[in-house]
Motif scaffolding. Structure first.
Motif, short mmCIF file in Angstrom:
data_model
loop_
_atom_site.label_atom_id
_atom_site.label_comp_id
_atom_site.label_asym_id
_atom_site.label_seq_id
_atom_site.Cartn_x
_atom_site.Cartn_y
_atom_site.Cartn_z
N ARG A 7 29.60 46.45 48.14
CA ARG A 7 30.18 46.79 49.45
C ARG A 7 31.00 45.65 50.04
N ASN A 8 30.43 44.43 50.04
CA ASN A 8 31.12 43.30 50.65
C ASN A 8 32.35 42.88 49.85
N VAL A 9 32.25 42.97 48.51
CA VAL A 9 33.40 42.62 47.67
C VAL A 9 34.56 43.56 47.94
N ARG A 10 34.27 44.85 48.05
CA ARG A 10 35.34 45.83 48.30
C ARG A 10 35.92 45.67 49.70
N ALA A 11 35.08 45.30 50.67
CA ALA A 11 35.59 45.04 52.02
C ALA A 11 36.53 43.83 52.00
N LEU A 12 36.20 42.86 51.18
CA LEU A 12 37.04 41.68 51.04
C LEU A 12 38.40 42.03 50.43
N ILE A 13 38.38 42.86 49.41
CA ILE A 13 39.62 43.30 48.77
C ILE A 13 40.50 44.07 49.75
N GLU A 14 39.85 44.93 50.55
CA GLU A 14 40.59 45.70 51.55
C GLU A 14 41.19 44.79 52.62
N GLY A 15 40.44 43.73 52.98
CA GLY A 15 40.95 42.79 53.98
C GLY A 15 42.18 42.06 53.49
N ALA A 16 42.18 41.70 52.20
CA ALA A 16 43.35 41.03 51.63
C ALA A 16 44.51 42.00 51.51
N ALA A 17 44.21 43.25 51.12
CA ALA A 17 45.26 44.26 50.97
C ALA A 17 45.95 44.54 52.30
N ALA A 18 45.19 44.47 53.39
CA ALA A 18 45.78 44.70 54.72
C ALA A 18 46.81 43.64 55.06
N GLN A 19 46.75 42.50 54.37
CA GLN A 19 47.74 41.43 54.57
C GLN A 19 48.80 41.44 53.47
N GLY A 20 48.81 42.50 52.66
CA GLY A 20 49.81 42.63 51.62
C GLY A 20 49.50 41.86 50.34
N HIS A 21 48.25 41.43 50.18
CA HIS A 21 47.85 40.65 48.99
C HIS A 21 46.94 41.49 48.12
N GLN A 22 47.34 41.71 46.88
CA GLN A 22 46.57 42.55 45.97
C GLN A 22 45.56 41.71 45.18
N VAL A 23 44.32 42.11 45.25
CA VAL A 23 43.23 41.45 44.52
C VAL A 23 42.53 42.48 43.66
N LYS A 24 42.28 42.15 42.41
CA LYS A 24 41.59 43.07 41.51
C LYS A 24 40.14 42.63 41.33
N ILE A 25 39.32 43.57 40.89
CA ILE A 25 37.97 43.22 40.47
C ILE A 25 38.05 42.74 39.02
N GLY A 26 37.72 41.48 38.81
CA GLY A 26 37.85 40.89 37.49
C GLY A 26 36.81 41.38 36.50
N GLY A 27 35.80 42.05 37.00
CA GLY A 27 34.75 42.59 36.15
C GLY A 27 33.41 42.51 36.85
N GLU A 28 32.40 43.11 36.22
CA GLU A 28 31.04 43.06 36.74
C GLU A 28 30.27 41.99 35.99
N LEU A 29 29.63 41.11 36.73
CA LEU A 29 28.85 40.03 36.13
C LEU A 29 27.36 40.31 36.26
N PHE A 30 26.61 39.83 35.30
CA PHE A 30 25.16 39.90 35.39
C PHE A 30 24.69 38.63 36.09
N SER A 31 24.16 38.80 37.30
CA SER A 31 23.75 37.62 38.07
C SER A 31 22.24 37.43 38.02
N ASP A 32 21.49 38.33 38.62
CA ASP A 32 20.04 38.17 38.71
C ASP A 32 19.27 39.10 37.78
N ALA A 33 19.97 39.86 36.98
CA ALA A 33 19.33 40.76 36.02
C ALA A 33 20.24 40.94 34.82
N MET A 34 19.64 41.25 33.67
CA MET A 34 20.43 41.45 32.46
C MET A 34 20.93 42.89 32.39
#
Length: 322
Positions: A253-280
């Motif tokens: 949720r927060n990552v997508r809100a961040l992407i939307e915030g950047a897009a509102a300023q005309g800056h395109q950000v992609k999701i580079g992928g899903e990482l395994f952080s606290d679980a395999m």
């Protein structure tokens, strides 16, 4: 300090490996091991081999910071010959239970085996350390050593088998460490910014020279306010950062809100992928092993940030599109 004192855990580590459950005999059954996280369970299986039966309390996609033990977990832990947990306040909601259980059962906080001078203190937790030591293979090797010592303490007659298994796994971890460093070194220095859902990659950043930014703090229990997301969105625009990462065990949720915030300023950000952080990854997959988990993360980060890496990872076993 109310919970998790390091001196208590060190004492538990020494004494727990010496105490054998009454009536236990490997001649009649396998050693019953309960591990909190999948990463620790994997280490126990690698070292114990056919001599152990391992149960992980937390499966794929489960957040250990917020996890609370179930009634089934309580039964499994109290009946196990050995309970292995990370410690360093990773299992925050379970810590009181595990510390109490350690007074009468074989309970070992394996991340406490990492030398303190290699640990990262964190401002979110006064007097505590970042628990995400599995992110760097060289640090995880200390944990594998702790698992080995705990098993030998319970079944010393099988110490040669445990030692051989540990040596084999440590050789794999050493190869993974070399792959990680070689691959990540190909990422252009200007692109070495890893922004993800929470601050789980501190050891990764310190070891490989990446600036690491978590939207939330070191624990997923912390909240990211609108001001935090707005500030980070501005940073993405100002620094021309074009890739951020989601995590398998944390809401995006927060990552997508961040992407939307950047897009509102005309800056395109992609999701580079899903990482395994606290679980395999999922059980019975390559990504569902420690080696596969870190191989996936290293390969995904390197590829997304402009480095050079084999498409299917170190062993050619990564799932297509992972």
């Amino acid at each position: 300090m109310r919970l998790g004192r390091r001196d208590f855990l060190k004492t538990s580590f020494v004494t727990a490996t010496l105490a054998v459950s009454p009536g236990f005999s490997l001649a009649s059954s396998r050693l019953s091991v309960v591990a909190t996280t999948g990463m620790i369970a994997d280490a126990a299986r690698q070292v114990g081999g056919d001599l152990v039966e391992v149960k992980a309390l937390m499966g794929p996609g489960v957040d250990p910071h917020a996890y609370r033990q179930t009634r089934t977990d309580l039964v499994a832990a109290t009946q196990a010959d050995l309970v292995l947990w990370n410690g360093l306040y990773l299992e925050a909601q379970m810590e009181e239970f595990l510390l109490k259980l350690g007074k009468r059962r074989n309970v070992v906080a394996v991340a406490e085996a990492v030398p303190e001078d290699l640990l990262i203190a964190h401002e979110d937790y006064d007097g505590r350390f970042d628990p995400h030591v599995w992110m760097v293979p060289e640090l995880w090797a200390h944990v594998v050593g702790a698992v080995h010592d705990a098993l030998v303490g319970l079944a010393p007659e099988h110490k040669e088998t445990f030692r051989a298994n540990a040596d084999t796994h440590l050789a794999q971890i050493n190869r993974l460490a070399t792959y990680a460093r070689t691959s990540l070194d190909t990422v252009p220095e200007a692109s070495r910014v890893l922004l993800s859902a929470h601050d789980a990659f501190g050891y990764f950043g310190q070891s490989y020279g990446f600036e690491v930014i978590g939207i939330q703090g070191i624990s997923t229990e912390s909240e990211a306010g609108l001001n935090r997301i707005s500030t980070l969105a501005d940073m993405l625009v100002e620094r021309d950062i074009r890739a951020v990462f989601v995590e398998s065990s944390v809401s995006d949720r927060n990552v997508r809100a961040l992407i939307e915030g950047a897009a509102a300023q005309g800056h395109q950000v992609k999701i580079g992928g899903e990482l395994f952080s606290d679980a395999m990854g999922q059980a019975n997959t390559y990504e569902g092993s420690y080696i596969g988990m870190i191989d996936h993360n290293v390969t995904t980060i390197t590829s997304a940030l402009g480095g050079t890496v084999p498409a299917r990872g170190m062993n050619g076993k990564l799932s297509a599109g992972s």
